[in-house]
Design a protein around this motif. Sequence first.
Motif, PDB file in Angstrom:
ATOM      1  N   THR A 177      66.740 122.996   8.201  1.00  0.00           N
ATOM      2  CA  THR A 177      65.795 122.495   9.194  1.00  0.00           C
ATOM      3  C   THR A 177      65.591 123.551  10.267  1.00  0.00           C
ATOM      4  O   THR A 177      66.302 124.559  10.301  1.00  0.00           O
ATOM      5  N   LEU A 178      64.628 123.290  11.140  1.00  0.00           N
ATOM      6  CA  LEU A 178      64.382 124.231  12.232  1.00  0.00           C
ATOM      7  C   LEU A 178      65.414 124.068  13.353  1.00  0.00           C
ATOM      8  O   LEU A 178      65.533 124.928  14.210  1.00  0.00           O
ATOM      9  N   SER A 183      62.358 123.210  16.635  1.00  0.00           N
ATOM     10  CA  SER A 183      61.451 122.115  16.288  1.00  0.00           C
ATOM     11  C   SER A 183      60.526 121.806  17.460  1.00  0.00           C
ATOM     12  O   SER A 183      59.323 121.626  17.293  1.00  0.00           O
ATOM     13  N   VAL A 233      58.040 115.334  15.927  1.00  0.00           N
ATOM     14  CA  VAL A 233      59.158 116.232  16.234  1.00  0.00           C
ATOM     15  C   VAL A 233      60.290 115.455  16.894  1.00  0.00           C
ATOM     16  O   VAL A 233      61.463 115.613  16.558  1.00  0.00           O
ATOM     17  N   ASN A 237      64.020 115.039  15.606  1.00  0.00           N
ATOM     18  CA  ASN A 237      65.086 115.548  16.466  1.00  0.00           C
ATOM     19  C   ASN A 237      66.086 114.454  16.855  1.00  0.00           C
ATOM     20  O   ASN A 237      67.041 114.727  17.567  1.00  0.00           O
ATOM     21  N   GLY A 266      66.116 117.950  13.328  1.00  0.00           N
ATOM     22  CA  GLY A 266      64.839 118.630  13.597  1.00  0.00           C
ATOM     23  C   GLY A 266      63.967 118.596  12.353  1.00  0.00           C
ATOM     24  O   GLY A 266      64.293 117.944  11.359  1.00  0.00           O
ATOM     25  N   VAL A 267      62.851 119.331  12.424  1.00  0.00           N
ATOM     26  CA  VAL A 267      61.875 119.309  11.331  1.00  0.00           C
ATOM     27  C   VAL A 267      62.403 120.101  10.139  1.00  0.00           C
ATOM     28  O   VAL A 267      62.866 121.232  10.293  1.00  0.00           O
ATOM     29  N   VAL A 272      57.752 122.032   7.140  1.00  0.00           N
ATOM     30  CA  VAL A 272      57.021 123.124   7.794  1.00  0.00           C
ATOM     31  C   VAL A 272      56.141 123.821   6.757  1.00  0.00           C
ATOM     32  O   VAL A 272      54.969 124.113   7.005  1.00  0.00           O
TER      33      VAL A 272
END
Lengths: 421, 252
Positions: A177-178, A183, A233, A237, A266-267, A272
């Motif tokens: 994930t980011l 994110s 987001v 999150n 997070g994303v 993405v």
Amino acid sequence: MQNNAKNFFSKLGLDTRLLGMIGALVVLWIVFDVITGGRFLTPRNLFNLSVQTASVAVMATGMVFVIVTRNIDLSVGSMLGFIGMVVAALQVQVLPDMLGLGNPMIWIIGVLAAISLGAMLGAFQGWIIGYLTVPAFIVTLGGFLVYRGAMWWVTEGQTQAPLDATFRLLGGGAEGTLGVTLSWAFGVISAVAAVALMLMSRRRKAGHGFTVKPIWAEGILMGLAAGLILCFVWVMNSYPIAKGAMKRIAKADGIELTEGMVWYHGVAIPVVILLVVTVGMTIVASRTRFGRYVYATGGNPEAAELSGINTRLLTVKIFALMGALTGIASIIASARLNAVDVGLGTLDELRVIAAAVIGGTALSGGFGTIYGAVIGALIMQSLQSGMASVGVDAPLQSIVVGIVLVFAVWIDIVYRRRTGQ
Amino acid sequence: MDKQTPLVEMKNMGISFGGVHAVDDVSVDLYPGEVVGLLGHNGAGKSTLIKMLSGAYQGTGDIYVNGEKVEIHNPRDARKHNIETIYQTLALADNLDAAANLFLGRELMTPAGTLDDDAMEAETRKIMGRLNPNFQKFSSPVSALSGGQRQSVAIARAVYFNARILIMDEPTAALGPQETQMVAELIQQLKAEGIGIFLIDHDVHAVLELCDRASVMKNGKLVGTVNIPDVTDDDLLSMIILGKKPGEKAAG
């Protein structure tokens, strides 16, 4: 009252089909949430839903172009499996010997190999369809059988695992994930970009002296777009990473874990990728010559040809693009499972076609949107995940999905007839 | 008129499909500001002949534009020589709007290399304002337009790109009387601008009214070319049906 509402929506200039699909999705989510007693609309489930949708949705964006030009691609599921197997074998058996285990080039080579192999296979099928004029249904039905068989030959049926650690991040999961900060950054940048694009388009239109939407309508749309992005987001999150995964990550990064420490997902990276693909494909569809020719050819192949468009080469390009997107989907699917067995991608072609069709792509050609196909994929996946979490048996799930597909297309036909498209 | 160089000369044109001579050794020409009618039954070969000029078919024979020999292998080549065609089917993509159809294959682009839809719409508004001022449906797909409106989009497409040679394939076949009148006026206007027009039709009266000369085809062959002021509708009909030139008839 009804007229007021109609007027309001027409001022907003939103597509009624888009509103209908979002409405269906919201109803579906609420119903499942009520039945499961609040277990459906949780950050955890929404995170999983977003990751599970990514692979099919990426392919569905390409399937829109295929179906818009009155073709079909039945081979994407098998092709996904074949590409997945080749790239997995590359990572497990070939590259570590050449470069050393965990070499950072491995995942890059894997990604490039997947995309270029997909583009080549797709271009070849497109050449047979465009230049040898064999119907797409037959060519891709052939591909469906060939790739599934070829997949077995790559490793004589052996499952390939585990995949390269970096490559695995592309499939999501706790590591993939980011993270919270990135994110938020991603969300803010996307929201600003969306608002900026809308403002620029408005200024350009006004510059030509066209009538533009009232400023309040534009403001509402900008608020909605930015709000939806940031809301998404925020939800991603809020999904905490499980303790076991936290320990694993902390160990890998050399961080000391303290009691009461909580990390959030997070994303997910595949999401993405899906968003980038969706934006990219939307630009291709609406802002490039290639996209314009795809729709023109779908609407009237003869007119397209008389306008000097090389429709044969266009077919090759469309199938090559479909193949490249199948390569990307294959990366996501194999990375998510961290293994490739001979069943990878089975029945995906039907999920992809169903997603595009539920999203408003007409099999008669000429009509279909990228965002529609992505929402279509999300609806299909929500239906399946929802039924699974309610405890519906697998056979009954198939029955429901089948009925929904036919029903959705019927609604679409009625809608088209009413609006005279 | 003979002193001038013809806009187009098609010499000894021929094409066959599966052993059938659809067009067999046909020569026609067209001068600036002139309307030449192409007459004949369905299947006489008039549309096929003209598709060789517009680049849709490749056959044998020589094509001269302004006295120079040219090669036309596809619709793009034809457009390069300012030959524009309005097909009987109009060749419109029904799912796209008027601007997208008008610029199909010749889109206006932004400096960034993307489609400049706004500029295309602005140009479309300009030309439609000249050709059909009542036209307002700029953002609807052309499937939502009436027959006359669709026709005016197809005509605008030809006129916008500075056609010197215009090919019209039964332009009034699908139109009501008022719309037919509009097309007739438009043809006069284009003629006055020095554009040469090939008008394909099987309605003898339309040809008598709109054309300066007429070439009649039968079974892929040219029966003859006549000056419209010299002939009656009966003369034309006998050319179409019997394949006889007026002179032959008098002699026989």
